[in-house]
Design a protein around this motif. Sequence first.
Motif, PDB file in Angstrom:
ATOM      1  N   LEU A   1       0.812  -1.213   0.000  1.00 36.66           N
ATOM      2  CA  LEU A   1       0.000   0.000   0.000  1.00 36.66           C
ATOM      3  C   LEU A   1       0.849   1.267   0.000  1.00 36.66           C
ATOM      4  CD1 LEU A   1      -2.625  -1.257   2.599  1.00 36.66           C
ATOM      5  CD2 LEU A   1      -2.769  -1.352   0.101  1.00 36.66           C
ATOM      6  N   GLU A   2       2.087   1.156   0.424  1.00 39.05           N
ATOM      7  CA  GLU A   2       3.000   2.301   0.455  1.00 39.05           C
ATOM      8  C   GLU A   2       3.424   2.692  -0.957  1.00 39.05           C
ATOM      9  OE1 GLU A   2       5.270   5.194   2.557  1.00 39.05           O
ATOM     10  OE2 GLU A   2       3.891   3.737   3.397  1.00 39.05           O
ATOM     11  N   ASN A   3       3.650   1.704  -1.817  1.00 36.12           N
ATOM     12  CA  ASN A   3       4.180   1.942  -3.163  1.00 36.12           C
ATOM     13  C   ASN A   3       3.181   1.629  -4.269  1.00 36.12           C
ATOM     14  OD1 ASN A   3       6.909   2.668  -2.298  1.00 36.12           O
ATOM     15  ND2 ASN A   3       6.974   0.562  -1.573  1.00 36.12           N
ATOM     16  N   ASP A   4       1.960   1.256  -3.918  1.00 32.92           N
ATOM     17  CA  ASP A   4       0.901   0.940  -4.877  1.00 32.92           C
ATOM     18  C   ASP A   4       1.286  -0.212  -5.807  1.00 32.92           C
ATOM     19  OD1 ASP A   4      -1.690   1.235  -5.814  1.00 32.92           O
ATOM     20  OD2 ASP A   4      -1.118   2.683  -7.354  1.00 32.92           O
ATOM     21  N   ASN A   5       1.931  -1.233  -5.253  1.00 32.45           N
ATOM     22  CA  ASN A   5       2.275  -2.450  -5.984  1.00 32.45           C
ATOM     23  C   ASN A   5       1.473  -3.610  -5.409  1.00 32.45           C
ATOM     24  OD1 ASN A   5       4.258  -1.104  -7.474  1.00 32.45           O
ATOM     25  ND2 ASN A   5       5.827  -1.563  -5.971  1.00 32.45           N
ATOM     26  N   TYR A   6       1.221  -4.623  -6.229  1.00 39.61           N
ATOM     27  CA  TYR A   6       0.487  -5.794  -5.746  1.00 39.61           C
ATOM     28  C   TYR A   6       0.688  -6.973  -6.679  1.00 39.61           C
ATOM     29  CZ  TYR A   6      -2.876  -4.136  -9.225  1.00 39.61           C
ATOM     30  OH  TYR A   6      -3.458  -3.701 -10.380  1.00 39.61           O
ATOM     31  N   HIS A   7       0.425  -8.147  -6.160  1.00 41.27           N
ATOM     32  CA  HIS A   7       0.274  -9.335  -6.998  1.00 41.27           C
ATOM     33  C   HIS A   7      -0.763 -10.240  -6.350  1.00 41.27           C
ATOM     34  CE1 HIS A   7       3.218 -11.356  -4.341  1.00 41.27           C
ATOM     35  NE2 HIS A   7       2.685 -12.469  -4.755  1.00 41.27           N
ATOM     36  N   VAL A   8      -1.625 -10.794  -7.203  1.00 38.29           N
ATOM     37  CA  VAL A   8      -2.729 -11.639  -6.764  1.00 38.29           C
ATOM     38  C   VAL A   8      -2.613 -12.976  -7.498  1.00 38.29           C
ATOM     39  CG1 VAL A   8      -5.230 -11.886  -6.594  1.00 38.29           C
ATOM     40  CG2 VAL A   8      -4.183  -9.615  -6.391  1.00 38.29           C
ATOM     41  N   PRO A   9      -2.113 -14.001  -6.826  1.00 41.88           N
ATOM     42  CA  PRO A   9      -2.008 -15.315  -7.457  1.00 41.88           C
ATOM     43  C   PRO A   9      -3.212 -16.202  -7.114  1.00 41.88           C
ATOM     44  CG  PRO A   9      -0.672 -15.278  -5.484  1.00 41.88           C
ATOM     45  CD  PRO A   9      -1.333 -13.925  -5.601  1.00 41.88           C
ATOM     46  N   VAL A  10      -3.402 -17.212  -7.932  1.00 43.26           N
ATOM     47  CA  VAL A  10      -4.401 -18.256  -7.685  1.00 43.26           C
ATOM     48  C   VAL A  10      -3.663 -19.585  -7.735  1.00 43.26           C
ATOM     49  CG1 VAL A  10      -6.449 -19.410  -8.570  1.00 43.26           C
ATOM     50  CG2 VAL A  10      -6.302 -16.929  -8.649  1.00 43.26           C
ATOM     51  N   GLY A  11      -3.883 -20.430  -6.735  1.00 45.37           N
ATOM     52  CA  GLY A  11      -3.189 -21.712  -6.681  1.00 45.37           C
ATOM     53  C   GLY A  11      -4.144 -22.879  -6.771  1.00 45.37           C
ATOM     54  N   LEU A  12      -3.685 -23.933  -7.402  1.00 36.36           N
ATOM     55  CA  LEU A  12      -4.424 -25.187  -7.440  1.00 36.36           C
ATOM     56  C   LEU A  12      -3.398 -26.310  -7.482  1.00 36.36           C
ATOM     57  CD1 LEU A  12      -7.183 -26.525  -7.504  1.00 36.36           C
ATOM     58  CD2 LEU A  12      -7.050 -26.496  -9.988  1.00 36.36           C
ATOM     59  N   GLY A  13      -3.395 -27.114  -6.424  1.00 35.30           N
ATOM     60  CA  GLY A  13      -2.405 -28.170  -6.329  1.00 35.30           C
ATOM     61  C   GLY A  13      -3.014 -29.456  -5.812  1.00 35.30           C
ATOM     62  N   ILE A  14      -2.131 -30.398  -5.550  1.00 34.40           N
ATOM     63  CA  ILE A  14      -2.550 -31.711  -5.072  1.00 34.40           C
ATOM     64  C   ILE A  14      -1.631 -32.131  -3.936  1.00 34.40           C
ATOM     65  CG2 ILE A  14      -1.156 -33.001  -6.745  1.00 34.40           C
ATOM     66  CD1 ILE A  14      -3.733 -34.871  -6.924  1.00 34.40           C
ATOM     67  N   GLY A  15      -2.186 -32.875  -2.995  1.00 32.30           N
ATOM     68  CA  GLY A  15      -1.402 -33.352  -1.870  1.00 32.30           C
ATOM     69  C   GLY A  15      -1.818 -34.746  -1.455  1.00 32.30           C
ATOM     70  N   LYS A  16      -0.979 -35.347  -0.640  1.00 38.16           N
ATOM     71  CA  LYS A  16      -1.238 -36.705  -0.161  1.00 38.16           C
ATOM     72  C   LYS A  16      -0.762 -36.803   1.281  1.00 38.16           C
ATOM     73  CE  LYS A  16      -1.722 -41.312  -0.677  1.00 38.16           C
ATOM     74  NZ  LYS A  16      -2.962 -41.980  -0.800  1.00 38.16           N
TER      75      LYS A  16
END
Length: 109
Positions: free
Chosen positions: A52-67
């Motif tokens: 919010l200080e520098n007006d930068n962002y990244h919005v990821p979406v994840g989809l994985g698998i586990g056991k």
Amino acid sequence: TLQWGGLVTWQTDFAGDDERSGTNVLAVQPFYFFQLGGGLYVRGSAVAVFDLENDNYHVPVGLGIGKVVPTSGAVFNIFVEPQYTILSRGAGQPELQIFIGINTQFVKK
């Protein structure tokens, strides 16, 4: 079975050297796990970060698998989750991240 939730954190500075740039970061982490049976599950837990200080962002979406793998002395949770950035602004933002993990819980005898 579906399990879901989220975590929101905010970090800011309130003291220190006025010569340094400030800190004002919001992190939002929705997470979701869908049990497939036999210890296998689908997961997502990508963290969106807003500077919010520098007006930068990244919005990821994840989809994985586990056991989840139980043994006589421990329970192992092994997963891989590719995370693709769908929105970003600013230099140096990731386009693709791969979150890999192994968690171990030791059985008390």
